[in-house]
Design a protein around this motif. Structure first.
Motif, PDB file in Angstrom:
ATOM      1  N   ARG A 105       0.848  -1.166  -0.149  1.00  0.00           N
ATOM      2  CA  ARG A 105      -0.044   0.019  -0.094  1.00  0.00           C
ATOM      3  C   ARG A 105       0.927   1.199  -0.003  1.00  0.00           C
ATOM      4  N   LYS A 106       2.033   1.217   0.218  1.00  0.00           N
ATOM      5  CA  LYS A 106       2.978   2.261   0.204  1.00  0.00           C
ATOM      6  C   LYS A 106       3.712   2.320  -1.125  1.00  0.00           C
TER       7      LYS A 106
ATOM      8  N   GLY B 299      -5.328  -0.424   3.753  1.00  0.00           N
ATOM      9  CA  GLY B 299      -4.826  -0.409   5.073  1.00  0.00           C
ATOM     10  C   GLY B 299      -5.581   0.117   6.378  1.00  0.00           C
ATOM     11  N   VAL B 300      -7.015   0.255   5.970  1.00  0.00           N
ATOM     12  CA  VAL B 300      -8.014   0.665   6.671  1.00  0.00           C
ATOM     13  C   VAL B 300      -8.962  -0.601   7.331  1.00  0.00           C
TER      14      VAL B 300
ATOM     15  N   VAL C 206     -10.340   1.754  11.534  1.00  0.00           N
ATOM     16  CA  VAL C 206      -9.157   1.839  12.551  1.00  0.00           C
ATOM     17  C   VAL C 206      -7.966   1.617  11.398  1.00  0.00           C
ATOM     18  N   ASN C 207      -6.996   2.018  11.846  1.00  0.00           N
ATOM     19  CA  ASN C 207      -5.734   1.739  11.366  1.00  0.00           C
ATOM     20  C   ASN C 207      -5.309   0.185  11.311  1.00  0.00           C
TER      21      ASN C 207
ATOM     22  N   THR D  12      -2.142  -0.702  13.288  1.00  0.00           N
ATOM     23  CA  THR D  12      -1.976  -0.468  14.451  1.00  0.00           C
ATOM     24  C   THR D  12      -3.399  -0.401  15.428  1.00  0.00           C
TER      25      THR D  12
ATOM     26  N   GLU E 163      -5.182   1.735  15.517  1.00  0.00           N
ATOM     27  CA  GLU E 163      -5.421   3.218  16.253  1.00  0.00           C
ATOM     28  C   GLU E 163      -6.831   3.866  15.516  1.00  0.00           C
TER      29      GLU E 163
ATOM     30  N   VAL F 105      -9.634   5.773  13.421  1.00  0.00           N
ATOM     31  CA  VAL F 105      -9.928   6.964  12.367  1.00  0.00           C
ATOM     32  C   VAL F 105     -11.136   7.549  12.538  1.00  0.00           C
TER      33      VAL F 105
ATOM     34  N   LYS G 275     -13.931   7.485   4.213  1.00  0.00           N
ATOM     35  CA  LYS G 275     -12.803   8.299   4.666  1.00  0.00           C
ATOM     36  C   LYS G 275     -13.281   9.096   5.943  1.00  0.00           C
TER      37      LYS G 275
ATOM     38  N   VAL H 222      -0.738  -5.355   5.433  1.00  0.00           N
ATOM     39  CA  VAL H 222      -0.226  -3.943   5.415  1.00  0.00           C
ATOM     40  C   VAL H 222       1.210  -3.907   5.307  1.00  0.00           C
TER      41      VAL H 222
END
Length: 711
Positions: free
Chosen positions: A7-8, A90-91, A104-105, A108, A110, A112, A156, A681
């Motif tokens: 994804r990057k 990645g979400v 969330v991420n 991680t 985390e 969103v 989003k 990810v």
């Protein structure tokens, strides 16, 4: 050498399967890869991941990567999470015990964003099993159902998309007819998206007040209905003659609550349906009752019927088709067949040619004993597939009585005196009928995982007997409140108000010590947890029901049950959904009580079967591993593993997909009664599961846990 597109940008990792998320979203034949973009992995319901970074050799190094808590557990009583989350770019998108949606991420945990429908809408309770994602070059949308609504969110931000329906929502009663508008209609399980059409089923009441279970397709942009398929046919439609003449005006059920699968290449959607209402007495719906208990093959563009197969005719056993079918490929006698495989609560697998509906393996007709209930005419024959063999036992007999101890065996043998058993389709009775496999399978809503590489179908099974006892609703002098309770509440909470010993349906014996009159009225109107809303009941009926729960029966004027047709539309109800336990609370049948099975679809054979779950206290007594009841399904991976939670002992496990050997397990903070998801990810593979507990008497939770290999 396999490569994963990460994804990057400009990052590459060796040893992974090449697949893009956009392919997974658009093609039912593509396995889930870095993304898990569709409920159960892909539109063919494969529950399969092509990722192999986590494999048999390194599974011992699998560790907890992150934990996310939704934060809405406190004060909500017995709740669950049954969500199979989506992971896209990645979400991770999931739902909570109170039916919030969140992002969330995925690397991680985390947060969103979060969407709480309770802030603006009357939602009530129930569960949610997942979400639906749609995208185009211009926009993307995230859909999910909570309470009586289908919501459209911006993936989003989590904000409602105002141009969809009425300010971002569509009422799930839309298109069901005027008489169904105040009935209980929700949608626990995601549908599928074909082009710009969102095809969705519903969950409705299982009593005589049920709404019809029509299948509908909604436009993903506007929310308008594109087509409707009448599962209870109207005059001139195929199947109309399998019901009484005017059944379509008031009959309910025949709904698709378990999800569906889509062959995007052919444009055919495969939809399993449940039983007609009332579940256990059908004297007012004589006939086969199409399209209840059927696998439907519909044109996804316009909803036209292509073919169907009815797995239970005139169902009085609650034998809903419990899970989406798997789109599979059968290699047999030198011929390749694109097929669809449907698991059942009876522990059987029906397999059909996707295009024609012709059975791939033999199906035999079995004779059914007649009903002893007044007015009931069970259908005299039922179809049972002979190949593959059943993945759970089929009939409760005296030979199957538990043998875990002399005391347990003696207790159960005494309990079965006078009960009816000995046939897979023994009709309901006033004496009590042993239903085996039980109301929750056999197979259940967690579904089956399919590995096209090996041709194996992996499915977990319950081996729990239940006792169904019918009682008359007419002829006795009782209060209006008791009449309402018998008709609308007794099937779940028991006619004695003691609830289900497993904790699924709570006791109402001392409800007045926990709730006041207004609070009870609010729950009756709006629903809570698994309990549906009863908005269609007259105010005086709700008040009489509350009085019955709070006051002695003698304080109310008695009348004859059944004199008010609104209170008693059928002459029988049940004493509830009663699991058959021994004196210690263990299943009344010999172990195993829960299994994980691998079925070779090409050979039509069981490849292996192992117990799923454990009672440590029984193991300590020298009893071989028994397995436990289980809810939630498996996923299979290219790394040679089958991941599954589901068991009452609250572990998530990994099994060798070739042998069934248990290779790894992890104790969850609450039961993992949901199907896991697998994704990647930034070059790392993850396995995630919702741990919501709340079933089989276990504690509730609000956790999502993701696992990955140690760095």
């Amino acid at each position: 050498m396999n490569i994963l597109i990460l994804r990057k940008p400009a990052l590459w990792v060796m040893g992974w399967f090449l697949i893009s998320s956009c392919q997974s979203i658009s093609d039912d034949k593509e396995a889930a890869g870095a993304d898990w973009p569709v409920y159960l992995g892909n539109k063919g319901s494969a529950q399969y991941s092509s990722l192999d970074q986590i494999n048999k050799e390194n599974i011992g190094s699998l560790k907890l990567a992150w934990e996310f808590r939704t934060g809405d557990l406190s004060g909500r009583g017995n709740t669950q999470i049954q969500c199979n989350p989506l992971v896209i770019d990645g979400v991770l998108f999931g739902t909570s015990p109170s039916l919030k949606a969140f992002a969330v991420n995925a690397a991680t945990g985390e947060p969103v964003w979060e969407f709480d429908p309770h802030n603006d809408f009357e939602i009530g309770g129930s569960v949610n099993r997942g979400l639906m994602y749609w995208n185009s070059e211009q926009q993307s949308r995230l859909f999910y159902s909570a309470g009586p609504y289908l919501f459209a969110l911006d993936p989003k931000t989590g904000q409602l998309i105002a141009e969809f329906g009425d300010g971002g929502k569509v009422a799930l009663t839309k298109g069901l007819g005027d008489w169904a508008q105040d009935r209980y209609v929700i949608s626990s399980t995601p549908g599928v998206i074909y082009k710009n059409k969102l095809i969705l089923g519903t969950r409705v009441s299982e009593n005589s007040d049920a709404a019809p279970g029509y299948i509908r397709a909604f436009d993903v942009i506007s929310g308008e209905i594109e087509w409707v398929f009448h599962t209870i046919p109207k005059p001139g439609e195929f199947g109309y003659d399998t019901w009484p003449e005017d059944a379509y005006l008031s009959a309910g059920g025949a709904n698709s609550w378990a999800g569906m699968s889509l062959d995007e290449a052919t444009g055919i959607v495969y939809i399993p349906t449940g039983s007609a209402a009332f579940d256990f007495w059908g004297g007012n719906r004589k006939g086969e009752n199409l399209f209840a208990n059927s696998l439907l093959a519909l044109n996804a563009e316009n909803g036209a019927r292509i073919w169907h197969y009815q797995t239970v005719r005139h169902d009085v056993w609650d034998r809903d088709l419990p899970a989406p079918p798997n789109l599979v490929t059968i290699e047999r006698e030198g011929k390749t067949t694109q097929a669809v495989a449907q698991i059942t609560k009876t522990g059987r697998v029906f397999i059909f040619d996707r295009e024609t509906g012709e059975p791939v393996y033999p199906i035999e007709e079995v004779e059914i004993p007649p009903s002893s209930l007044e007015g009931e005419e069970v259908w005299p024959r039922q179809p049972l597939p002979q190949v593959p063999p059943p993945f759970s036992r089929q009939v409760f007999t005296e030979a199957e009585v538990t043998d875990i101890s002399p005391e347990s065996e003696a207790y159960v043998r005494e309990k079965i005196q006078g009960l009816k058993f000995g046939h897979t389709f023994m009709p309901p009775s006033s004496e009590g009928t042993v239903i085996f496999p039980g109301f929750d399978g056999g197979g259940e809503w967690g579904g089956a995982a399919y590995d096209e590489e090996t041709g194996l179908l992996y499915v977990n099974a319950n081996e729990m007997p239940w006792i169904l006892t019918m009682v008359p609703t007419s002829g006795g002098k009782v209060s209006p409140g008791k009449s309402a309770y018998f008709t609308h509440c007794g099937m779940c909470h028991g006619l004695d108000k003691k609830g289900d010993p497993s904790g699924t349906f709570p006791s109402l014996m001392e409800v007045g010590q926990r709730l006041n009159e207004n609070e009870i009225l609010g729950i009756i109107a709006k629903g809570k947890g698994r309990m549906p809303a009863f908005q269609h009941l007259k105010p005086e009926t709700r008040e009489a029901l509350v009085n019955y729960l709070l006051q002695p029966e003698g304080d109310q004027d008695a009348h004859t049950i059944g004199e008010d047709s609104n209170l008693s539309a059928v002459p029988y109800t049940t004493t509830g959904y009663n699991r058959f336990f021994d004196q210690e609370g263990y299943p009344a049948v010999k172990p195993p009580w829960g299994t994980l099975n691998a079925i070779d679809l090409n050979k039509g054979q069981i490849a292996w079967s192992v117990p799923l779950g454990e009672y440590p206290e029984l193991t300590a007594r020298g009893i071989p591993q028994t397995g436990t009841e289980n809810y939630g399904g498996p996923v299979v991976t290219a790394g040679g593993l089958v991941f599954i939670g589901a068991s009452k002992d609250e572990y998530i496990r990994a099994f060798d997909k070739d042998t069934g050997e248990e290779l790894w397990k992890y104790k969850l903070p609450a039961g993992g009664y949901a199907t896991p998801a697998v994704y990647g990810v930034d070059g790392k593979q993850y396995v995630v599961i919702a741990a919501g507990g709340g079933k089989m008497g276990t504690s509730s939770g609000d956790y999502y846990l993701a696992f990955s290999l140690e760095n």
